[in-house]
Design a protein around this motif. Structure first.
Motif, mmCIF file in Angstrom:
data_model
loop_
_atom_site.group_PDB
_atom_site.id
_atom_site.type_symbol
_atom_site.label_atom_id
_atom_site.label_comp_id
_atom_site.label_asym_id
_atom_site.label_seq_id
_atom_site.Cartn_x
_atom_site.Cartn_y
_atom_site.Cartn_z
ATOM 1 N N ALA A 372 0.769 -1.299 -0.087
ATOM 2 C CA ALA A 372 -0.100 0.099 -0.085
ATOM 3 C C ALA A 372 0.808 1.274 -0.004
ATOM 4 N N LEU A 373 2.008 1.093 0.722
ATOM 5 C CA LEU A 373 2.661 2.553 0.844
ATOM 6 C C LEU A 373 3.426 2.679 -0.341
ATOM 7 N N ASP A 374 4.020 1.457 -1.035
ATOM 8 C CA ASP A 374 4.440 1.543 -2.438
ATOM 9 C C ASP A 374 3.610 2.282 -3.413
ATOM 10 N N ARG A 375 2.511 1.534 -3.343
ATOM 11 C CA ARG A 375 1.466 2.071 -4.332
ATOM 12 C C ARG A 375 1.082 3.555 -4.199
ATOM 13 N N LYS A 376 1.101 3.907 -2.897
ATOM 14 C CA LYS A 376 1.081 5.569 -2.660
ATOM 15 C C LYS A 376 1.973 6.468 -3.039
ATOM 16 N N GLY A 377 3.266 5.756 -2.903
ATOM 17 C CA GLY A 377 4.458 6.509 -3.449
ATOM 18 C C GLY A 377 5.183 7.269 -2.543
ATOM 19 N N TRP A 378 4.857 6.778 -1.043
ATOM 20 C CA TRP A 378 5.520 7.448 -0.011
ATOM 21 C C TRP A 378 6.672 6.799 0.497
ATOM 22 N N ALA A 379 7.661 7.826 0.658
ATOM 23 C CA ALA A 379 8.939 7.201 1.383
ATOM 24 C C ALA A 379 8.733 6.905 2.721
ATOM 25 N N TYR A 380 9.352 5.857 3.089
ATOM 26 C CA TYR A 380 9.071 5.183 4.592
ATOM 27 C C TYR A 380 10.301 4.832 5.090
ATOM 28 N N LYS A 381 10.319 4.707 6.403
ATOM 29 C CA LYS A 381 11.592 3.819 7.123
ATOM 30 C C LYS A 381 10.966 2.640 7.871
ATOM 31 N N VAL A 382 11.663 1.683 7.823
ATOM 32 C CA VAL A 382 11.356 0.281 8.539
ATOM 33 C C VAL A 382 11.976 0.247 10.023
ATOM 34 N N ASP A 383 11.010 0.014 10.820
ATOM 35 C CA ASP A 383 11.401 -0.058 11.986
ATOM 36 C C ASP A 383 11.189 -1.825 12.448
ATOM 37 N N GLU A 384 12.149 -2.241 12.254
ATOM 38 C CA GLU A 384 12.363 -3.903 12.285
ATOM 39 C C GLU A 384 12.122 -4.011 13.628
ATOM 40 N N GLY A 385 10.968 -5.102 13.973
ATOM 41 C CA GLY A 385 10.522 -5.468 15.380
ATOM 42 C C GLY A 385 9.863 -4.209 16.155
ATOM 43 N N GLY A 386 9.637 -3.112 15.513
ATOM 44 C CA GLY A 386 9.090 -2.276 16.381
ATOM 45 C C GLY A 386 7.394 -2.107 16.454
ATOM 46 N N GLY A 387 6.931 -3.306 15.973
ATOM 47 C CA GLY A 387 5.212 -3.471 15.998
ATOM 48 C C GLY A 387 4.900 -3.639 17.261
ATOM 49 N N ALA A 388 3.501 -3.484 17.458
ATOM 50 C CA ALA A 388 2.899 -3.918 18.520
ATOM 51 C C ALA A 388 3.043 -5.503 18.431
ATOM 52 N N PHE A 389 2.752 -6.003 19.767
ATOM 53 C CA PHE A 389 2.719 -7.631 19.741
ATOM 54 C C PHE A 389 1.588 -8.262 19.078
ATOM 55 N N TYR A 390 0.399 -7.370 18.644
ATOM 56 C CA TYR A 390 -0.820 -7.785 18.061
ATOM 57 C C TYR A 390 -0.774 -7.638 16.651
ATOM 58 N N GLY A 391 0.312 -6.892 16.116
ATOM 59 C CA GLY A 391 0.118 -6.895 14.492
ATOM 60 C C GLY A 391 1.394 -5.526 14.117
ATOM 61 N N PRO A 392 1.518 -5.506 12.933
ATOM 62 C CA PRO A 392 2.515 -4.459 12.365
ATOM 63 C C PRO A 392 1.638 -3.220 12.236
ATOM 64 N N LYS A 393 2.140 -1.980 11.875
ATOM 65 C CA LYS A 393 1.618 -0.881 12.013
ATOM 66 C C LYS A 393 2.595 0.582 11.207
ATOM 67 N N ILE A 394 1.796 1.406 10.831
ATOM 68 C CA ILE A 394 2.263 2.301 10.010
ATOM 69 C C ILE A 394 2.023 3.516 10.964
ATOM 70 N N ASP A 395 2.857 4.498 11.245
ATOM 71 C CA ASP A 395 2.913 5.704 12.089
ATOM 72 C C ASP A 395 3.353 6.909 11.156
ATOM 73 N N LEU A 396 2.544 7.819 11.359
ATOM 74 C CA LEU A 396 2.802 9.182 10.371
ATOM 75 C C LEU A 396 2.860 10.395 11.033
ATOM 76 N N LYS A 397 3.931 11.228 10.992
ATOM 77 C CA LYS A 397 4.178 12.468 11.360
ATOM 78 C C LYS A 397 4.161 13.352 10.629
ATOM 79 N N ILE A 398 3.383 14.627 11.017
ATOM 80 C CA ILE A 398 3.361 15.774 10.107
ATOM 81 C C ILE A 398 4.251 16.988 10.642
ATOM 82 N N GLU A 399 4.806 17.612 9.154
ATOM 83 C CA GLU A 399 5.685 18.682 9.613
ATOM 84 C C GLU A 399 4.828 20.012 9.894
ATOM 85 N N ASP A 400 5.181 20.706 10.668
ATOM 86 C CA ASP A 400 4.557 22.058 11.011
ATOM 87 C C ASP A 400 5.184 23.106 10.040
ATOM 88 N N ALA A 401 4.715 24.328 10.407
ATOM 89 C CA ALA A 401 5.114 25.604 9.655
ATOM 90 C C ALA A 401 6.775 25.915 10.139
#
Length: 577
Positions: A372-401
């Motif tokens: 999904a991220l690749d199809r969206k065309g968004w660059a991302y970093k992989v946090d190996e082993g950083g998911g929750a015990f119940y599943g993988p996740k995507i976190d998004l930070k926003i940049e302000d002014a």
């Protein structure tokens, strides 16, 4: 620099005991147990001593020691906090000596010599209270904050950005613009939305609902409390109890304020047997939750005890994961860009060592997020082993002014709750299968997002979002009839307009409107009343001259429907109609 700070403090204040002194994103701090409070004058003296230490060009030398050696050194210095720190350190145990005699436990690494530090590129910024280990039941310490850079120019830029951040502080703006307050009499961390802030919150919620309906979501409303057994089944009582308020006794049953909305959505799903033909099911809720936050960590709207999550849960088939995640990413971008957040930092967190769920399902879910991220065309970093015990996740930070990054949106796959609540759907072959559950929030919480948004705009909100869009300023009482009529026309057209009736001089009325950051001030004198219009002053575009009522109504309605930053009116020559 942190070690230099601690050495300087103990040189000037021999009775001060050191605790921890880590680096931060833009500097460092050290916590001290000192019998006397540090003053601004003390900070100046400490900085002067730090400069002297730096200029002595002292070496920093690393040494590995046994636990017994470390204990003996600590006891010889009578540093009880270091003993507790030592107890939590795994071998090898290392310490750093600064100069000949000052040392502290530290993993390092460090510069080799204080000559590598720039005595002209650091500053001690403030002193604040802090509890040992963040526990308010333990000793209260004094925390000295500092910042350090390679060059004086970098320090100056940091200080400029810090001043800009102070100017944008949502807590001050919330008070100055009458948006919200946190009332001590009611309790810490509970937000009171004032009429102006409540109007803005309604606009945000309406946009959120509108775009969710367009994206195929249905809305839920769920209770604020539930029998404590629900939280036992969900696992929150075992794993999250420290962040939950205590239970209340009602009719011989114990009820618990909800810290999360997800178990309620799970129960709604489980209320009837589902078919694979119904999936995906997309449910969203602006659900208010309550979490216990320690007094020392609460901060304006950014961290409170009662807040509203823009929660949503998608129940889907395994083969639908990629499409649903991509749709969530599109919706996230659509909503965040409406508030001028267009630069993101994305992290993909994968399976941790301790986790639940079948390997094949984890692989399918993780691959779905990646695709999904690749199809969206968004660059991302992989946090190996950083998911929750119940599943993988995507976190998004926003940049302000001003370039700060804020954790905002999250998308999490969950294999835990469907298993705990035995969720099922009837598959095409007639068997009972577990659905895939996706948690997602775009704002994170309305309160925190409102704080971030307020700082991003510095309180200078775009026209469509401003709590008061147009303020009418009559010059004399003689023009009040036309001002009243224009006010009614604007409000009928859905414009948030007010009429200033104080009778103050025009100059003061304009200054008051500018202080409240009103997007458009509409001055009405005899000329304007005769022309059935108003002379407009736009915060975004300056003086727009005399504008007839019909043109103003059309421009304001268009700006609202298009969620525009300002009115689409061209400035006209002075005196022109």
């Amino acid at each position: 620099m942190s070690h230099v700070l601690a050495m300087a403090v103990q040189k000037l204040f021999p009775k001060a005991q050191v605790t921890i002194g880590p680096w931060t994103e833009t500097g460092f701090y050290y916590d001290f147990d000192s019998p006397d409070p540090f003053t601004e004058a003390d900070l100046k003296a400490i900085k002067k001593e730090m400069i002297r230490i730096i200029n002595k060009q002292l070496p920093l030398e690393r040494q590995e020691v046994s636990r017994a050696e470390a204990e003996a050194k600590i006891k010889a210095q009578n540093e009880p906090y270091k003993l507790e720190i030592l107890a939590g350190i795994h071998e090898p145990i290392s310490l750093y000596t600064l100069g000949e005699d000052w040392w502290d436990l530290c993993a390092g690494p460090h510069v080799a010599n204080t000559s590598e530090l720039n005595a002209k590129a650091f500053e001690l910024e403030s002193v604040a209270g802090a509890y040992w280990r963040g526990d308010e039941t333990r000793a209260q310490l004094q925390r000295i904050y500092g910042t350090a850079w390679e060059t004086p120019e970098q320090l100056a830029e940091h200080q400029r950005r810090k001043q800009e951040a102070l100017r944008r502080d949502h807590r001050r703006l919330g008070t100055d613009l009458h948006l919200f307050s946190i009332e001590d009499e009611a309790g810490a961390g509970l937000v009171f939305w004032h009429p102006r802030g409540a109007r803005m919150r309604l606009l945000i919620e309406n946009l959120w609902r509108e775009l969710h309906f367009e994206a195929g979501y249905e809305l839920l409303y769920t209770p604020h409390v539930a029998d404590i057994s629900l939280w036992k089944t969900s696992g929150h009582l075992d794993f999250y109890h420290e962040s939950m308020f205590g239970p209340m006794q009602v009719d011989e049953r114990q009820y618990q304020l909800k810290p999360m909305n997800c178990p309620f959505h799970v129960l709604t799903y489980a209320s009837t047997l589902r078919s694979y033909r119904e999936l995906p099911i997309r449910w969203a809720e602006l659900g208010t939750v309550y979490r216990y936050e320690r007094p020392g960590v609460m901060h304006g709207l950014m961290r409170v005890r009662g807040f509203t999550q823009d929660d949503a849960h998608v129940f889907c088939l395994p083969e639908q994961i990629t499409g649903e995640i991509l749709a969530i990413l599109d919706l996230t971008e659509q909503i965040l860009s409406s508030f001028d957040f267009r630069s993101y930092e994305i992290n993909l967190s994968t399976r941790p060592e301790k986790s639940i769920g079948d390997d094949a399902v984890w692989d399918l879910a993780t691959q779905g997020l990646i695709e999904a991220l690749d199809r969206k065309g968004w660059a991302y970093k992989v946090d190996e082993g950083g998911g929750a015990f119940y599943g993988p996740k995507i976190d998004l930070k926003i940049e302000d002014a001003i370039g700060r990054m804020w954790q905002c949106s999250t998308i999490q796959l969950d294999f835990n709750l469907p298993e705990r609540f035995a969720l099922e759907y009837v598959a095409a072959d007639g068997t009972r299968q577990r659905p895939i559950m996706i948690h997602r929030a775009i704002f994170g919480s309305l309160e925190r997002f409102f704080g971030i948004m307020t700082e991003n705009y510095a309180g200078d909100f775009p026209f469509w979002l401003a709590p008061e869009q147009i303020r009418l300023l009559p010059v004399t009482d003689e023009v009040l009839p036309w001002a009243e009529e224009l006010l009614a026309l604007l409000r009928t057209a859905g414009v948030r307009a007010n009429l200033e009736r104080s009778g103050e001089r025009l100059g003061k009325l304009i200054r008051n409107g500018e202080t409240m950051k009103i997007p458009v001030l509409a001055v009405i004198g005899a000329k304007e009343a005769e022309a059935r219009g108003a002379s407009l002053r736009s915060r975004a575009d300056g003086d727009l001259g005399l504008v007839e009522a019909n043109a103003l109504l059309l421009a304001a309605a268009a700006a609202n429907s298009q969620r525009a930053a300002s009115l689409a009116l061209e400035p006209v020559e002075a005196g022109a109609a």
